[in-house]
Design an enzyme around this catalytic site. Structure first.
Site, PDB file in Angstrom:
ATOM      1  N   CYS A   2      -1.633   6.127  18.851  1.00 43.92           N
ATOM      2  CA  CYS A   2      -1.161   6.059  20.423  1.00 43.92           C
ATOM      3  C   CYS A   2      -1.154   4.792  21.028  1.00 43.92           C
ATOM      4  O   CYS A   2      -1.850   4.085  20.645  1.00 43.92           O
ATOM      5  CB  CYS A   2      -1.698   7.350  20.901  1.00 43.92           C
ATOM      6  SG  CYS A   2      -1.718   8.801  19.983  1.00 43.92           S
ATOM      7  N   ARG A  27       4.282   1.864  18.300  1.00 45.33           N
ATOM      8  CA  ARG A  27       3.502   2.809  17.726  1.00 45.33           C
ATOM      9  C   ARG A  27       3.944   4.189  17.361  1.00 45.33           C
ATOM     10  O   ARG A  27       3.151   4.762  16.630  1.00 45.33           O
ATOM     11  CB  ARG A  27       2.331   2.952  18.759  1.00 45.33           C
ATOM     12  CG  ARG A  27       1.476   1.304  18.645  1.00 45.33           C
ATOM     13  CD  ARG A  27       0.353   1.552  19.409  1.00 45.33           C
ATOM     14  NE  ARG A  27      -0.501   0.339  19.619  1.00 45.33           N
ATOM     15  CZ  ARG A  27      -1.554   0.059  18.737  1.00 45.33           C
ATOM     16  NH1 ARG A  27      -1.903   1.073  17.738  1.00 45.33           N
ATOM     17  NH2 ARG A  27      -2.214  -0.919  18.814  1.00 45.33           N
ATOM     18  N   TRP A  75       0.941  10.755  20.198  1.00 47.54           N
ATOM     19  CA  TRP A  75       1.839  11.228  19.092  1.00 47.54           C
ATOM     20  C   TRP A  75       0.859  12.565  18.648  1.00 47.54           C
ATOM     21  O   TRP A  75      -0.136  12.275  18.490  1.00 47.54           O
ATOM     22  CB  TRP A  75       1.772  10.180  17.933  1.00 47.54           C
ATOM     23  CG  TRP A  75       2.584  10.390  16.963  1.00 47.54           C
ATOM     24  CD1 TRP A  75       4.165  10.307  16.870  1.00 47.54           C
ATOM     25  CD2 TRP A  75       2.102  10.790  15.625  1.00 47.54           C
ATOM     26  NE1 TRP A  75       4.436  10.443  15.625  1.00 47.54           N
ATOM     27  CE2 TRP A  75       3.373  10.937  14.670  1.00 47.54           C
ATOM     28  CE3 TRP A  75       0.914  11.152  14.869  1.00 47.54           C
ATOM     29  CZ2 TRP A  75       3.529  11.176  13.415  1.00 47.54           C
ATOM     30  CZ3 TRP A  75       0.954  11.304  13.550  1.00 47.54           C
ATOM     31  CH2 TRP A  75       2.293  11.314  12.863  1.00 47.54           C
ATOM     32  N   ASN A  99      -7.268   7.911  21.986  1.00 44.21           N
ATOM     33  CA  ASN A  99      -6.813   7.724  20.869  1.00 44.21           C
ATOM     34  C   ASN A  99      -7.539   8.133  19.797  1.00 44.21           C
ATOM     35  O   ASN A  99      -8.887   8.069  19.925  1.00 44.21           O
ATOM     36  CB  ASN A  99      -6.460   6.312  20.452  1.00 44.21           C
ATOM     37  CG  ASN A  99      -4.981   5.865  21.259  1.00 44.21           C
ATOM     38  OD1 ASN A  99      -4.396   6.601  21.798  1.00 44.21           O
ATOM     39  ND2 ASN A  99      -4.765   4.585  21.020  1.00 44.21           N
ATOM     40  N   GLY A 100      -7.106   8.801  18.621  1.00 43.00           N
ATOM     41  CA  GLY A 100      -8.034   9.153  17.580  1.00 43.00           C
ATOM     42  C   GLY A 100      -7.893  10.798  17.585  1.00 43.00           C
ATOM     43  O   GLY A 100      -7.277  11.541  18.022  1.00 43.00           O
ATOM     44  N   GLU A 483       9.594  -0.291  -2.627  1.00 45.54           N
ATOM     45  CA  GLU A 483       9.528  -0.587  -1.241  1.00 45.54           C
ATOM     46  C   GLU A 483      10.816  -0.480  -0.890  1.00 45.54           C
ATOM     47  O   GLU A 483      11.130   0.064   0.477  1.00 45.54           O
ATOM     48  CB  GLU A 483       9.090  -1.960  -0.994  1.00 45.54           C
ATOM     49  CG  GLU A 483       9.562  -2.664   0.491  1.00 45.54           C
ATOM     50  CD  GLU A 483       8.598  -2.014   1.587  1.00 45.54           C
ATOM     51  OE1 GLU A 483       8.908  -2.246   2.617  1.00 45.54           O
ATOM     52  OE2 GLU A 483       7.788  -1.145   1.191  1.00 45.54           O
ATOM     53  N   LYS A 487      11.961   2.221   2.465  1.00 47.60           N
ATOM     54  CA  LYS A 487      12.587   1.595   3.691  1.00 47.60           C
ATOM     55  C   LYS A 487      13.988   2.798   3.853  1.00 47.60           C
ATOM     56  O   LYS A 487      14.035   2.964   5.099  1.00 47.60           O
ATOM     57  CB  LYS A 487      13.167   0.284   3.644  1.00 47.60           C
ATOM     58  CG  LYS A 487      12.183  -0.947   3.908  1.00 47.60           C
ATOM     59  CD  LYS A 487      11.709  -1.101   5.064  1.00 47.60           C
ATOM     60  CE  LYS A 487      10.274  -1.347   5.381  1.00 47.60           C
ATOM     61  NZ  LYS A 487       9.338  -0.653   4.853  1.00 47.60           N
ATOM     62  N   GLU A 490      12.788   6.016   5.333  1.00 45.83           N
ATOM     63  CA  GLU A 490      11.788   5.714   6.488  1.00 45.83           C
ATOM     64  C   GLU A 490      13.131   5.949   7.783  1.00 45.83           C
ATOM     65  O   GLU A 490      12.780   6.355   8.607  1.00 45.83           O
ATOM     66  CB  GLU A 490      11.148   4.466   6.627  1.00 45.83           C
ATOM     67  CG  GLU A 490       9.943   4.545   6.209  1.00 45.83           C
ATOM     68  CD  GLU A 490       9.219   3.161   6.392  1.00 45.83           C
ATOM     69  OE1 GLU A 490       7.864   3.115   6.672  1.00 45.83           O
ATOM     70  OE2 GLU A 490       9.715   2.022   5.703  1.00 45.83           O
ATOM     71  N   HIS A 506      12.871   9.437 -19.583  1.00 45.93           N
ATOM     72  CA  HIS A 506      11.761  10.313 -19.455  1.00 45.93           C
ATOM     73  C   HIS A 506      11.825  11.296 -18.200  1.00 45.93           C
ATOM     74  O   HIS A 506      10.963  11.978 -17.757  1.00 45.93           O
ATOM     75  CB  HIS A 506      10.530   9.482 -19.355  1.00 45.93           C
ATOM     76  CG  HIS A 506      10.350   8.811 -20.619  1.00 45.93           C
ATOM     77  ND1 HIS A 506       9.650   9.171 -21.675  1.00 45.93           N
ATOM     78  CD2 HIS A 506      10.194   7.447 -20.869  1.00 45.93           C
ATOM     79  CE1 HIS A 506       9.666   8.328 -22.515  1.00 45.93           C
ATOM     80  NE2 HIS A 506       9.998   7.280 -21.794  1.00 45.93           N
ATOM     81  N   LYS A 605       3.579   3.388  14.076  1.00 44.12           N
ATOM     82  CA  LYS A 605       3.690   1.863  13.640  1.00 44.12           C
ATOM     83  C   LYS A 605       2.073   1.749  13.149  1.00 44.12           C
ATOM     84  O   LYS A 605       1.843   1.375  11.940  1.00 44.12           O
ATOM     85  CB  LYS A 605       4.013   1.072  14.612  1.00 44.12           C
ATOM     86  CG  LYS A 605       4.088  -0.367  14.259  1.00 44.12           C
ATOM     87  CD  LYS A 605       4.812  -0.842  13.104  1.00 44.12           C
ATOM     88  CE  LYS A 605       4.768  -2.310  12.726  1.00 44.12           C
ATOM     89  NZ  LYS A 605       5.523  -2.496  11.611  1.00 44.12           N
TER      90      LYS A 605
END
Length: 610
Positions: A2, A27, A75, A99-100, A483, A487, A490, A506, A605
């Site tokens: 946050c 964030r 968040w 935060n946390g 990657e 993307k 996301e 396979h 973020k």
């Protein structure tokens, strides 16, 4: 996860606080709030669910005024997104942002309820507010009360406390979650990220683990974990003031994709000689450490993990040094054997990724020869706690989906690989020059890759109604496929998977049909013929292929396969180069899908909690 902003000033600070929150929107968050004390010691608290703009409108309508205040974007972790769960939280005259995660919040909640406190939210943060209020009854100052409360908290936190009856100060405590203090003239500030304060100051102090600081208009007093008054270094920031401005671009992600040539130049500046990598530029004592390295352990999360996976091919193929890559949240919770003369490398854009930071601290206990971070944020926890900090200098990255942080990490890793190979005499001068030449050519090559933007935009239309996509690559292009899939999922919310192309038979071939686009990264290297066989396996099952290949690969477009022909580039840096069209593809698919490109749902973020 946050954002925190605080200020102690003579002027009204509500606008400064809200602007700081705007700069931290990248964030990720679900609610926002402010609390301000006016000159009559009246506390005004405003909280809103949703975007910072909702809070800004409410603050303006409420005519919030006062020179001391705190603000927060939340968040959700404990408790659903709601106005009641939004920060700041209040207990009597005390207001708190945090935060946390407080891991022992349930035990503390039960204790505080026994003492008569009533909880109005589901959050762990409200525990801090009540705990400080209780301790203040037995303390001579707010700072003492916060110090007492902090000793009872277990977990990660960056928390700021104000007392309505004393508008002259804020008190902040840091354990695991970053806090930076900004120095003004006759006013001082704090935030969870210096970006929030660049419009009011450029002089900063970073708090260390366990620090508690008292902030007034004219003075900042810091106490360490033992309560001893201590001096912390004040530094001048050279971060860009306009980092929070999209400029001509529609989204921050688009801006950051197009900033990659300049970001790569910044990453390489001062680190490349005429034909060599300047090993001393990697870090203090880097030369003697790299010479002793017999094994590399890379620990990272998300996009940074994919960068590490790519670099593994370089460490072993170029430098001749064994390399393991592991997800930080797995590494920190398993038993492992530390190999002799092992270098632990952490990769992180923010330098505050909780799992990666915990892995670094664990590695120090487990006998690693040295710990190194490749990071984008100076002064971050990973930078401060590592033996070597190799800064990527990508500039502020606002979009949640990382782009320029990834490519600059790869460039930094390639320079590091070259440095190790050089120190251990595993590569000769000719090979080093080949690598340096390839790196020097890369920014201009990526500039040319960005010119494929319109062609890729047209291609993206084919993905608009799809629910799944498969990405394929071989060798070091398998992590690039990983990657690329990350993307796409996301920012477009399309389910995407990546496979090493040789794995198709396979299992994944069962997924192939006309509704499953298959994107292939196919440069002309020694695995090209193998890859062509894998492509034929897809065509035989009716799959529709999108192949990004260089001009010498020998592909031709037809009704089942669309070829995007790329210029030939050095095999050494080609993985970095081929990342860019994949980023553009994901971006344009997300635009068509109408998703929130810069702040995709459920993501943040900077992941500063587990």
């Amino acid at each position: 996860m946050c954002g925190i902003v605080g200020a102690v000033a003579q002027r009204d600070v509500a606008e400064i606080l809200v602007e700081g929150l705007r700069r931290l929107e990248y964030r990720g968050y679900d609610s926002a709030g402010v609390a301000v004390i006016d000159h009559e010691n009246q506390l005004t608290r405003v909280r809103r669910l949703g975007k910072v703009q909702e809070l800004a409108d409410a603050v303006e309508q409420s005519h919030v005024a006062g020179g001391t205040g705190i603000a927060h974007t939340r968040w959700a972790t404990h408790g659903e997104p709601s106005e009641a769960n939004a920060h700041p939280h209040v207990s009597g005259d005390i207001a708190v942002v945090h935060n946390g995660i407080i891991e022992n919040h349930e035990a503390l909640r039960a204790l505080l309820q026994e003492r008569g406190y009533q909880f109005k939210s589901q959050t762990d943060t409200e525990v801090i507010a009540h705990l400080v209020e209780w301790e203040l009854r037995q303390s001579e100052s707010l700072t003492e009360a916060v110090q007492k409360a902090a000793k009872q908290l277990e977990g990660a936190y960056g928390t700021v406390v104000l007392d309505r009856r004393d508008s002259s100060r804020l008190v902040v405590a840091r354990s695991g979650s970053p806090i930076v203090i900004g120095f003004g003239v006759g006013e001082n500030f704090l935030a969870s990220d210096q970006l929030a304060l660049l419009n009011v100051t450029r002089r900063f102090m970073y708090l260390e683990e366990g620090d508690v600081a008292e902030i007034t208009r004219r003075e900042v007093t810091v106490f360490d974990v033992n309560g001893v008054k201590i001096e912390r270094e004040i530094s001048e920031s050279n971060a860009e003031h306009d980092a929070g401005d999209k400029g001509q671009f529609r989204h921050f992600m688009q801006k950051e994709i197009f900033e990659q040539p300049k970001a790569l130049i910044n990453t390489m500046e001062g680190r490349l000689g005429k034909d060599s990598v300047v090993v001393d530029s990697i870090g203090v004592h880097a030369a003697e450490i790299l010479e002793k390295v017999e094994h590399v352990q890379i620990v990272a999360c998300g996009t940074s993990y994919n960068a590490g996976m790519t670099a593994r091919y370089w460490f072993e193929g170029i430098a001749g040094v064994s390399c393991d890559v592991e997800i930080a949240s797995e590494f920190r919770y398993r038993k492992f054997v530390t190999r002799p003369n092992s270098l632990l490398i952490t990769l992180s854009q923010s330098g505050e990724t909780a799992d990666t930071l915990a892995a670094l601290r664990l590695a120090k206990e487990k006998g690693y020869m040295a710990v190194m971070t490749i990071c984008n944020v100076a002064g971050s926890s990973l930078v401060r706690e590592s033996d070597i900090a190799f800064m990527t200098r990508a500039g502020a990255e606002i979009g949640v989906a990382s782009t320029k942080a990834f490519t600059t990490q790869l460039a930094a890793l390639l320079m590091l690989v070259t440095g190790i190979g050089k120190q251990k005499q595993r590569i000769d001068a000719a090979k080093e020059k080949e690598i340096v030449d390839a790196l020097r050519a890369l920014p201009a090559q990526i500039e040319s890759a960005l010119k494929f933007d319109k062609q890729i935009e047209a291609l993206a239309i084919d993905f608009a109604d799809k629910h799944n996509t498969l990405f394929l690559g071989r060798g070091e292009y398998y992590p690039i496929a990983l990657e690329s899939a990350l993307k796409l999922k996301e920012i477009s919310y399309i389910h995407a998977e990546a496979y090493a192309a040789g794995e198709l038979k396979h299992g994944p071939l069962a997924l192939i049909d006309a509704d499953m686009p298959v994107v292939v990264v196919a440069p002309g290297n020694e695995l090209l013929e193998k890859l062509k066989s894998n492509i034929e396996e897809v065509r035989a099952r009716g799959g529709l292929l999108y192949v990004f290949a260089d001009e010498g690969a020998g592909f031709e477009s037809d009704e089942t396969m669309k070829i995007i022909t790329m210029p030939k580039v050095s095999e050494i840096t080609a993985p970095i180069y081929y990342t860019v069209p994949m980023q553009l593809l994901s971006y344009h698919v997300a635009l068509i899908k109408g998703t929130d490109v810069d702040q995709p749902r459920n993501l943040a973020k900077s992941v500063t909690v587990e």
